[in-house]
Design a protein around this motif. Structure first.
Motif, PDB file in Angstrom:
ATOM      1  N   GLU A 201       2.182  11.755 -10.260  1.00 57.53           N
ATOM      2  CA  GLU A 201       1.573  13.078 -10.214  1.00 57.53           C
ATOM      3  C   GLU A 201       2.600  14.197 -10.297  1.00 57.53           C
TER       4      GLU A 201
ATOM      5  N   ARG B 201       2.515   1.599  -3.486  1.00 56.94           N
ATOM      6  CA  ARG B 201       1.550   2.082  -4.484  1.00 56.94           C
ATOM      7  C   ARG B 201       1.316   3.589  -4.321  1.00 56.94           C
ATOM      8  N   ALA B 202       1.196   4.044  -3.072  1.00 54.54           N
ATOM      9  CA  ALA B 202       0.983   5.468  -2.806  1.00 54.54           C
ATOM     10  C   ALA B 202       2.196   6.291  -3.230  1.00 54.54           C
ATOM     11  N   GLU B 203       3.395   5.786  -2.961  1.00 52.74           N
ATOM     12  CA  GLU B 203       4.614   6.497  -3.333  1.00 52.74           C
ATOM     13  C   GLU B 203       4.739   6.617  -4.853  1.00 52.74           C
TER      14      GLU B 203
ATOM     15  N   GLU C  10       0.827  -1.201   0.000  1.00 60.73           N
ATOM     16  CA  GLU C  10       0.000   0.000   0.000  1.00 60.73           C
ATOM     17  C   GLU C  10       0.866   1.259   0.000  1.00 60.73           C
ATOM     18  N   ALA C  11       1.932   1.263   0.799  1.00 57.98           N
ATOM     19  CA  ALA C  11       2.842   2.412   0.839  1.00 57.98           C
ATOM     20  C   ALA C  11       3.567   2.569  -0.496  1.00 57.98           C
TER      21      ALA C  11
ATOM     22  N   GLY D 227       2.303   6.543  -6.949  1.00 60.26           N
ATOM     23  CA  GLY D 227       1.257   7.484  -7.351  1.00 60.26           C
ATOM     24  C   GLY D 227       1.728   8.927  -7.240  1.00 60.26           C
ATOM     25  N   ARG D 228       2.425   9.235  -6.162  1.00 55.26           N
ATOM     26  CA  ARG D 228       2.973  10.587  -6.003  1.00 55.26           C
ATOM     27  C   ARG D 228       4.026  10.876  -7.074  1.00 55.26           C
TER      28      ARG D 228
END
Length: 79
Positions: A63, A55-57, A52-53, A59-60
């Motif tokens: 962006e 995937r979030a990283e 999860e971490a 994603g950032r």
């Protein structure tokens, strides 16, 4: 952990590279190709162990740098 980011033009955005590929394929005799969308794939090797971490990283990253979020969409796969 490895992550694969697939970046493609958003629906409705003109894709001149895809159109050039479609035209070239038609010229080579591949007449059954109606549309081509050309994108890019980026593979990342991450030190993260939590999916999860990670995937979030990623994603950032998309962006801020990897994708032009105005005209491109992106998808992250953890592989």
């Amino acid at each position: 952990m490895k992550a694969r980011v697939t970046i493609m033009p958003k629906t409705g955005v003109l894709d001149p590279q895809g159109e050039a590929i479609r035209h070239a394929l038609t010229g080579l005799g591949f007449s059954g190709v109606a549309e081509v969308r050309q994108g890019k794939v980026i593979d990342l090797e991450l030190e993260a162990t939590d999916e999860e971490a990670a995937r979030a990283e990623v994603g950032r990253m998309c962006e801020k740098l990897l994708a032009n979020t105005v005209i491109e969409s992106w998808r992250v796969e953890l592989v």
